[in-house]
Design an enzyme around this catalytic site. Structure first.
Site, PDB file in Angstrom:
ATOM      1  N   ASP A  25       0.834  -1.201   0.000  1.00 48.17           N
ATOM      2  CA  ASP A  25       0.000   0.000   0.000  1.00 48.17           C
ATOM      3  C   ASP A  25       0.871   1.253   0.000  1.00 48.17           C
ATOM      4  O   ASP A  25       1.978   1.250   0.549  1.00 48.17           O
ATOM      5  CB  ASP A  25      -0.909  -0.027   1.244  1.00 48.17           C
ATOM      6  N   GLY A  26       0.338   2.306  -0.594  1.00 44.66           N
ATOM      7  CA  GLY A  26       0.997   3.609  -0.518  1.00 44.66           C
ATOM      8  C   GLY A  26       1.607   4.097  -1.827  1.00 44.66           C
ATOM      9  O   GLY A  26       2.277   5.136  -1.838  1.00 44.66           O
ATOM     10  N   ASN A  27       1.342   3.392  -2.913  1.00 40.11           N
ATOM     11  CA  ASN A  27       1.893   3.840  -4.204  1.00 40.11           C
ATOM     12  C   ASN A  27       1.380   5.233  -4.571  1.00 40.11           C
ATOM     13  O   ASN A  27       2.130   6.085  -5.036  1.00 40.11           O
ATOM     14  CB  ASN A  27       1.487   2.877  -5.327  1.00 40.11           C
ATOM     15  N   GLY A  28       0.064   5.415  -4.353  1.00 38.53           N
ATOM     16  CA  GLY A  28      -0.560   6.698  -4.717  1.00 38.53           C
ATOM     17  C   GLY A  28       0.036   7.846  -3.904  1.00 38.53           C
ATOM     18  O   GLY A  28       0.370   8.902  -4.448  1.00 38.53           O
ATOM     19  N   TRP A  30       2.908   7.923  -2.406  1.00 42.11           N
ATOM     20  CA  TRP A  30       4.308   8.108  -2.790  1.00 42.11           C
ATOM     21  C   TRP A  30       4.384   9.074  -3.977  1.00 42.11           C
ATOM     22  O   TRP A  30       5.208  10.005  -4.005  1.00 42.11           O
ATOM     23  CB  TRP A  30       4.918   6.758  -3.163  1.00 42.11           C
ATOM     24  N   THR A  71     -10.431  -7.150  -5.516  1.00 46.03           N
ATOM     25  CA  THR A  71     -11.727  -7.135  -6.217  1.00 46.03           C
ATOM     26  C   THR A  71     -12.279  -5.700  -6.242  1.00 46.03           C
ATOM     27  O   THR A  71     -12.980  -5.320  -7.174  1.00 46.03           O
ATOM     28  CB  THR A  71     -12.742  -8.069  -5.508  1.00 46.03           C
ATOM     29  N   GLU A  72     -11.938  -4.903  -5.215  1.00 50.40           N
ATOM     30  CA  GLU A  72     -12.428  -3.521  -5.136  1.00 50.40           C
ATOM     31  C   GLU A  72     -11.644  -2.589  -6.079  1.00 50.40           C
ATOM     32  O   GLU A  72     -12.148  -1.538  -6.479  1.00 50.40           O
ATOM     33  CB  GLU A  72     -12.297  -2.978  -3.699  1.00 50.40           C
ATOM     34  N   ASN A  73     -10.422  -2.974  -6.421  1.00 46.81           N
ATOM     35  CA  ASN A  73      -9.590  -2.092  -7.260  1.00 46.81           C
ATOM     36  C   ASN A  73     -10.172  -1.894  -8.670  1.00 46.81           C
ATOM     37  O   ASN A  73      -9.815  -0.938  -9.356  1.00 46.81           O
ATOM     38  CB  ASN A  73      -8.155  -2.620  -7.379  1.00 46.81           C
ATOM     39  N   LEU A 200      -6.993  -5.106   7.179  1.00 46.66           N
ATOM     40  CA  LEU A 200      -6.688  -6.211   6.262  1.00 46.66           C
ATOM     41  C   LEU A 200      -7.197  -5.952   4.847  1.00 46.66           C
ATOM     42  O   LEU A 200      -6.756  -6.597   3.896  1.00 46.66           O
ATOM     43  CB  LEU A 200      -7.297  -7.527   6.773  1.00 46.66           C
TER      44      LEU A 200
HETATM   45  C1  FPP Z   1      -1.981   0.132  -3.244  1.00 46.14           C
HETATM   46  O1  FPP Z   1      -1.497   1.452  -3.270  1.00 46.14           O
HETATM   47  C2  FPP Z   1      -1.417  -0.627  -4.336  1.00 46.14           C
HETATM   48  C3  FPP Z   1      -2.143  -1.177  -5.342  1.00 46.14           C
HETATM   49  C4  FPP Z   1      -3.610  -1.073  -5.417  1.00 46.14           C
HETATM   50  C5  FPP Z   1      -1.512  -1.886  -6.437  1.00 46.14           C
HETATM   51  C6  FPP Z   1      -0.250  -2.619  -6.132  1.00 46.14           C
HETATM   52  C7  FPP Z   1       0.502  -2.700  -7.391  1.00 46.14           C
HETATM   53  C8  FPP Z   1       1.833  -2.653  -7.520  1.00 46.14           C
HETATM   54  C9  FPP Z   1       2.744  -2.655  -6.362  1.00 46.14           C
HETATM   55  C10 FPP Z   1       2.494  -2.598  -8.853  1.00 46.14           C
HETATM   56  C11 FPP Z   1       2.121  -3.659  -9.838  1.00 46.14           C
HETATM   57  C12 FPP Z   1       2.233  -5.026  -9.300  1.00 46.14           C
HETATM   58  C13 FPP Z   1       3.044  -6.009  -9.765  1.00 46.14           C
HETATM   59  C14 FPP Z   1       2.966  -7.349  -9.157  1.00 46.14           C
HETATM   60  C15 FPP Z   1       4.001  -5.828 -10.850  1.00 46.14           C
HETATM   61  P1  FPP Z   1      -2.526   2.643  -3.454  1.00 46.14           P
HETATM   62  O2  FPP Z   1      -2.590   2.962  -4.897  1.00 46.14           O
HETATM   63  O3  FPP Z   1      -3.837   2.300  -2.831  1.00 46.14           O
HETATM   64  O4  FPP Z   1      -1.814   3.783  -2.650  1.00 46.14           O
HETATM   65  P2  FPP Z   1      -2.503   4.949  -1.810  1.00 46.14           P
HETATM   66  O5  FPP Z   1      -3.277   4.297  -0.692  1.00 46.14           O
HETATM   67  O6  FPP Z   1      -1.347   5.740  -1.324  1.00 46.14           O
HETATM   68  O7  FPP Z   1      -3.373   5.700  -2.754  1.00 46.14           O
END
Ligand code: FPP
Length: 256
Positions: A25-28, A30, A71-73, A200
């Site tokens: 979690d946390g890509n967004g 970041w 499933t929610e994504n 979770l």
């Molecule tokens: C949650 O961060 C992350 C995801 C929904 C996707 C995870 C995907 C990757 C790590 C990259 C692709 C995967 C592979 C296996 C190559 P978020 O987007 O909810 O972050 P936020 O809560 O900060 O918005």
């Protein structure tokens, strides 16, 4: 599988978790912190996936499960879903040689049939190609949700009752486990969630009954092998009792 270089870390190879699961979690956030598009966070997150898979393999972890798409994504903006699917496809294709080289076996957990056909095809190829690898099992949870997983399992069991194959009283915990995507797999000993959220999020709710949980504030793109090792050290220091008391106490609970 033991570490190829166990003396490299202060970890006890005998006390490694057999199965580590990660909520990435946390890509967004970041990306937002850097005034970038969310997709950039997922791109950086993909690089972290690569390094953590290699790290887990090197450390001697037997099974690693990564929650890559829930499933929610599917309800995220179309452009973000598309970008995530593109990154998944890229991973499934470009990491084949690496997975083979490292002896990693790939599994997909989740509603495979909901994935775009090209991803289904590439995933199937990588799963087939790596199926005899013995080094580490990598589970990618894709279009995965615990509630959906349990619902599907219950439906299959109900069908078996309807056709007279089993009776309701025959249903055991093991039978339910056998009707989940993780059938025949050990439950996760350790679930790590990045980005500081204590939940979770519909991940492994049945399997997590006795998992140790670890939440780090680090955002997934910044997660490193060093922090992974620190968390494993913390795991090895924990006292897992599985609802029981320690053998060193007498029946009335007083220490022996
Ligand atoms: C949650 O961060 C992350 C995801 C929904 C996707 C995870 C995907 C990757 C790590 C990259 C692709 C995967 C592979 C296996 C190559 P978020 O987007 O909810 O972050 P936020 O809560 O900060 O918005």
């Amino acid at each position: 599988m033991k570490s190829e270089n166990p003396q490299e870390t202060p970890l006890d190879p005998e006390k490694l978790p057999a199965h580590v699961a990660m909520i990435m979690d946390g890509n967004g956030r970041w990306a937002k912190k850097r005034l970038m598009n969310r997709v950039k966070g997922h791109e950086k997150g993909s690089q972290t996936v690569r390094s953590i898979v290699t790290a887990a393999r090197e450390l001697g972890i037997g099974m690693l499960t990564l929650y890559a798409f829930s499933t929610e994504n599917w309800s995220r903006p179309r452009v973000e879903v598309k970008a995530l699917m593109m990154l998944l496809k890229r991973f499934l294709v470009s990491e084949r040689d690496e997975l083979m080289g490292q002896g990693v076996r790939l599994n997909i957990l989740g509603q495979k049939e909901k994935l775009p056909v090209d991803i289904q095809r590439e995933a199937e190829r990588t799963v087939q190609m790596t199926q005899n690898n013995q080094g580490m099992v990598l589970n990618l949870a894709l279009s995965y949700g615990s509630r959906q997983e349990i619902t599907a399992g219950v439906q299959t069991l109900a069908e078996k009752i309807k056709t007279g194959l089993i009776q309701p009283v025959d249903i055991t915990e093991e039978m339910i486990s056998d009707h989940l995507y993780t059938r025949k797999m050990p439950d996760p000993d350790l679930i790590i969630r990045t980005s500081g959220e204590f939940r979770l999020s519909n991940f492994m709710m049945w399997q997590a009954a006795y998992s140790e949980l670890f939440v780090t504030n680090t955002l997934w793109p910044d997660f490193t092998k060093d922090e992974f090792i620190e968390i494993l050290i913390n795991f090895q220091e924990r006292d897992r009792r599985f609802g029981k008391v320690k053998c060193s106490t007498s029946n009335d609970g007083s220490p022996q």
